[in-house]
Design a protein around this motif. Sequence first.
Motif, PDB file in Angstrom:
ATOM      1  N   SER A 196     -41.244 -48.015 -72.205  1.00 44.27           N
ATOM      2  CA  SER A 196     -41.580 -49.136 -71.530  1.00 44.27           C
ATOM      3  C   SER A 196     -41.422 -50.476 -72.521  1.00 44.27           C
ATOM      4  CB  SER A 196     -42.935 -48.964 -70.975  1.00 44.27           C
ATOM      5  OG  SER A 196     -43.524 -50.182 -70.762  1.00 44.27           O
ATOM      6  N   MET A 197     -40.804 -51.520 -72.028  1.00 47.96           N
ATOM      7  CA  MET A 197     -40.836 -52.875 -72.637  1.00 47.96           C
ATOM      8  C   MET A 197     -42.073 -53.441 -72.594  1.00 47.96           C
ATOM      9  SD  MET A 197     -38.183 -55.787 -71.872  1.00 47.96           S
ATOM     10  CE  MET A 197     -38.072 -57.289 -73.165  1.00 47.96           C
TER      11      MET A 197
ATOM     12  N   LEU B  96     -34.209 -65.046 -70.378  1.00 51.05           N
ATOM     13  CA  LEU B  96     -33.138 -63.994 -69.634  1.00 51.05           C
ATOM     14  C   LEU B  96     -33.399 -62.524 -70.049  1.00 51.05           C
ATOM     15  CD1 LEU B  96     -29.592 -65.701 -70.284  1.00 51.05           C
ATOM     16  CD2 LEU B  96     -31.116 -65.245 -68.206  1.00 51.05           C
ATOM     17  N   LEU B  97     -33.791 -62.113 -71.217  1.00 53.27           N
ATOM     18  CA  LEU B  97     -34.037 -60.848 -71.356  1.00 53.27           C
ATOM     19  C   LEU B  97     -35.367 -60.138 -70.652  1.00 53.27           C
ATOM     20  CD1 LEU B  97     -33.330 -60.186 -75.062  1.00 53.27           C
ATOM     21  CD2 LEU B  97     -32.237 -59.005 -73.222  1.00 53.27           C
ATOM     22  N   LEU B  98     -36.439 -61.316 -70.716  1.00 54.84           N
ATOM     23  CA  LEU B  98     -37.627 -60.652 -70.167  1.00 54.84           C
ATOM     24  C   LEU B  98     -37.279 -60.765 -68.560  1.00 54.84           C
ATOM     25  CD1 LEU B  98     -40.191 -63.078 -72.175  1.00 54.84           C
ATOM     26  CD2 LEU B  98     -39.800 -60.342 -72.108  1.00 54.84           C
ATOM     27  N   GLY B  99     -36.741 -61.825 -67.922  1.00 49.34           N
ATOM     28  CA  GLY B  99     -36.286 -61.818 -66.761  1.00 49.34           C
ATOM     29  C   GLY B  99     -35.549 -60.516 -66.288  1.00 49.34           C
ATOM     30  N   PHE B 100     -34.322 -60.342 -66.984  1.00 53.67           N
ATOM     31  CA  PHE B 100     -33.815 -59.055 -66.667  1.00 53.67           C
ATOM     32  C   PHE B 100     -34.471 -57.805 -66.675  1.00 53.67           C
ATOM     33  CE2 PHE B 100     -31.349 -55.428 -68.310  1.00 53.67           C
ATOM     34  CZ  PHE B 100     -30.507 -55.139 -67.167  1.00 53.67           C
TER      35      PHE B 100
ATOM     36  N   SER C 265     -34.983 -55.696 -63.410  1.00 54.42           N
ATOM     37  CA  SER C 265     -34.622 -54.282 -63.184  1.00 54.42           C
ATOM     38  C   SER C 265     -35.725 -53.212 -62.929  1.00 54.42           C
ATOM     39  CB  SER C 265     -34.017 -53.844 -64.724  1.00 54.42           C
ATOM     40  OG  SER C 265     -34.830 -53.858 -65.594  1.00 54.42           O
ATOM     41  N   SER C 266     -36.927 -53.485 -63.517  1.00 54.65           N
ATOM     42  CA  SER C 266     -37.993 -52.696 -63.003  1.00 54.65           C
ATOM     43  C   SER C 266     -38.279 -52.621 -61.520  1.00 54.65           C
ATOM     44  CB  SER C 266     -39.157 -52.826 -64.125  1.00 54.65           C
ATOM     45  OG  SER C 266     -39.855 -54.171 -63.631  1.00 54.65           O
ATOM     46  N   TYR C 267     -38.220 -53.758 -60.911  1.00 56.81           N
ATOM     47  CA  TYR C 267     -38.481 -53.860 -59.598  1.00 56.81           C
ATOM     48  C   TYR C 267     -37.449 -53.104 -58.728  1.00 56.81           C
ATOM     49  CZ  TYR C 267     -42.823 -56.674 -59.589  1.00 56.81           C
ATOM     50  OH  TYR C 267     -44.032 -57.152 -59.568  1.00 56.81           O
ATOM     51  N   VAL C 268     -35.989 -53.446 -59.154  1.00 56.68           N
ATOM     52  CA  VAL C 268     -34.884 -52.777 -58.590  1.00 56.68           C
ATOM     53  C   VAL C 268     -35.317 -51.129 -58.589  1.00 56.68           C
ATOM     54  CG1 VAL C 268     -32.438 -52.220 -58.718  1.00 56.68           C
ATOM     55  CG2 VAL C 268     -33.389 -54.588 -58.893  1.00 56.68           C
ATOM     56  N   ALA C 269     -35.509 -50.459 -59.837  1.00 52.61           N
ATOM     57  CA  ALA C 269     -35.938 -49.317 -59.909  1.00 52.61           C
ATOM     58  C   ALA C 269     -36.921 -48.669 -59.124  1.00 52.61           C
ATOM     59  CB  ALA C 269     -36.063 -48.930 -61.370  1.00 52.61           C
ATOM     60  N   LYS C 270     -38.118 -49.460 -59.037  1.00 53.46           N
ATOM     61  CA  LYS C 270     -39.115 -49.307 -58.161  1.00 53.46           C
ATOM     62  C   LYS C 270     -38.488 -49.149 -56.603  1.00 53.46           C
ATOM     63  CE  LYS C 270     -43.236 -50.364 -60.353  1.00 53.46           C
ATOM     64  NZ  LYS C 270     -44.313 -51.420 -60.619  1.00 53.46           N
ATOM     65  N   TRP C 271     -37.689 -50.299 -56.067  1.00 48.04           N
ATOM     66  CA  TRP C 271     -37.387 -50.339 -54.849  1.00 48.04           C
ATOM     67  C   TRP C 271     -36.379 -49.105 -54.581  1.00 48.04           C
ATOM     68  CZ3 TRP C 271     -32.362 -51.454 -53.147  1.00 48.04           C
ATOM     69  CH2 TRP C 271     -31.973 -51.683 -51.740  1.00 48.04           C
ATOM     70  N   ARG C 272     -35.493 -48.703 -55.341  1.00 51.29           N
ATOM     71  CA  ARG C 272     -34.801 -47.412 -55.300  1.00 51.29           C
ATOM     72  C   ARG C 272     -35.594 -46.175 -55.051  1.00 51.29           C
ATOM     73  NH1 ARG C 272     -29.833 -48.583 -59.658  1.00 51.29           N
ATOM     74  NH2 ARG C 272     -28.810 -50.066 -58.483  1.00 51.29           N
ATOM     75  N   VAL C 273     -36.469 -46.031 -55.837  1.00 45.94           N
ATOM     76  CA  VAL C 273     -37.319 -44.896 -55.619  1.00 45.94           C
ATOM     77  C   VAL C 273     -38.008 -44.898 -54.245  1.00 45.94           C
ATOM     78  CG1 VAL C 273     -39.417 -43.663 -56.263  1.00 45.94           C
ATOM     79  CG2 VAL C 273     -37.868 -44.784 -58.135  1.00 45.94           C
TER      80      VAL C 273
END
Lengths: 156, 506
Positions: free
Chosen positions: B165-166, B479-483, B487-495
């Motif tokens: 985890s970042m 940008l890195l923090l935003g990315f 990406s963590s929200y996208v991953a959750k949404w996919r699950v």
Amino acid sequence: MRNYNLFSGIFLLALSLGACVKAYRLGLGSGGSPGPGFIPFAIAALLGLMSLYLCLRGVIQIVKGYTEKKAFKEIGWGKALLVLILLAGYGVFFNFLGFPFATFVFMMSLLWMVGRQRLRLSLAVSLVTAACAYILFVVLFDLPLPRGSLWQLFGE
Amino acid sequence: MEIGHYILYGLQVAVQPANLLYCFVGVFTGTLIGVLPGIGPVGTMSLLLPVTFHITPVGAIIMLAGIYYGAQYGGSTTAILANIPGEASSVTTCLDGYQMARKGRAGLALGVSAVGSFIAGTITIFGMIFLAYPLAKAALKFGPPEYFSLMCMGLVILTFLTQGSMFKALMMALLGLLIGLVGLDPFTAKPRFTFGFKELMDGVGIVPVTMGLFGISEVLLNLETKIKRDIYETEITGLLSSLKDWTTAKWAILRGTIVGFFLGILPGGGAILSSFVSYALEKRFSRHPEQFGTGVIEGVAAPESANNAAAQSCLIPLLSLGIPPNVVMAVLYGGLLIHGIQPGPFLLRDHPDIFWGLSMSMYVGNVMLLALNLPLIGLWVRILRVPYPILFPLILFFCAIGVYTVNNSVFDIYLMVIFGLAGYLMKKLDFEPAPLAMAYVLSPILESSFRQSLSLSGGGLSIFFSRPISLVCMVLVVLLLGFQLVSSYVAKWRVQAEKIKTYEGE
């Protein structure tokens, strides 16, 4: 149910709150001339907020009945604690017993109690290590390692 | 012409008998700890830091750097012969190296890995010479805001690249920053977080921190797992083998070197990341990717060249900008500071012997490793047979003595125990210790450049966004923090979407 996010979150939250209080007491100063507590306060506050989020995540996981994402690698308290206690004990008795004898006892207890080696082998390895270390560090490198206050008592 | 003169000067420094000896001790110790699983270069460098106090700064950095790149050579021996990564950067070498050994091609695997590392090292040294010089010249224009932003960027990239985890890595970086602030305030001399301990007035020492986090915790973890040492018994022949094998390996070595060189310079990069990336790239662009893992020569040549190139190129940002790109360089940075030398753009002007002497000594060290490593394989195999229950008390003993001798204080042993416990628990709870250690080292400079910047701007944060270099770094941080957040929200949404799909399917 055990939740390690909650545990680590609570620990870090307590730590950051303590740091915030300490930093505030040091003085925050002003924007143009920040005081000694300014940066520590800002960092601790940010850490506190993140810890709070971690705690909340842990609580939500408990409420929703989620299991830990990764199988938690169980903490082997027995061996880990024993090694750490022996290391701290080495520090405690270092000055009192003196470098060579404390090293012998330290090595012996690690080999025999933690490494579960045979008594004879443990004795031999500990003796050789203590003797070699004495020759290397004290005789050759001339490092100021303690000779032991216990032996000075006998000497007097 | 000027650079040619400096190269000769560096060679003169490197071949001085004392420096040759330090270089030899460094690469030999590095290879030894590379061979042995359970102790890494960070722990060993911290262990030997007190020893370097008695020698010249050039000798000290030559020896400490030798440990790091020597460990990359040694790690491959264990990976190929015993299927155990002696170093984390040798994990990928296990995949094909051990399979090659099982097919009776251990000699070729060891030969390719040694020669590949040598070629990579040689190319990297010249890249370092030609890149560090202009970089240091450019860095002379940097002010406190640029330094602050660069260090922030380095820390965020490191947390971005760490495994796991970042979010947790960022928390550890913040904790490291706090630990780095312990001691007297540099501006007002007020003690901070010392809790009345006079031993903490100078701050928490780098040796107990790194030794505890990386040395002691590693031993505690290893005690829980049985390291199976299935050493492959084979006659090691055909080190230089057929021309066909070398033709295949040659391009893999070159590609690995290029990947390693650039990933080593990046903040957060280093030997581990570069070996993984080069293996993945090699497999991705291979005409026969399905054969990877069965003992192909490119699977050994590319990661071994990459990790060696990265282990040397990561010195570029340290020496020219004064910013350690990874935790190993952070220890080296601490070592230089102890010697009263500030790494950064002025290093080349004020201490040319250190930069040029180190660069050339690395070349000498690579020759030593090539000459030493292959004939000594028998010795390394014998050392590898020492059972861990006998080895770990010795490692702990050397850690304790190493820590004690820094200040002749048992307080440092207690500190090491605390950080050892912290490192052990962190690994168990999926927190990475590397961001903590790096932030801890950078903390004092980060603080002073931030406070200086605020004094310059009269308290406004706009100074970090109004200067071009600082702005670029800050934009990258955002940008890195935003990315990561997106990406963590996208991953959750996919699950969630997957769950709904499964539910509807039922």
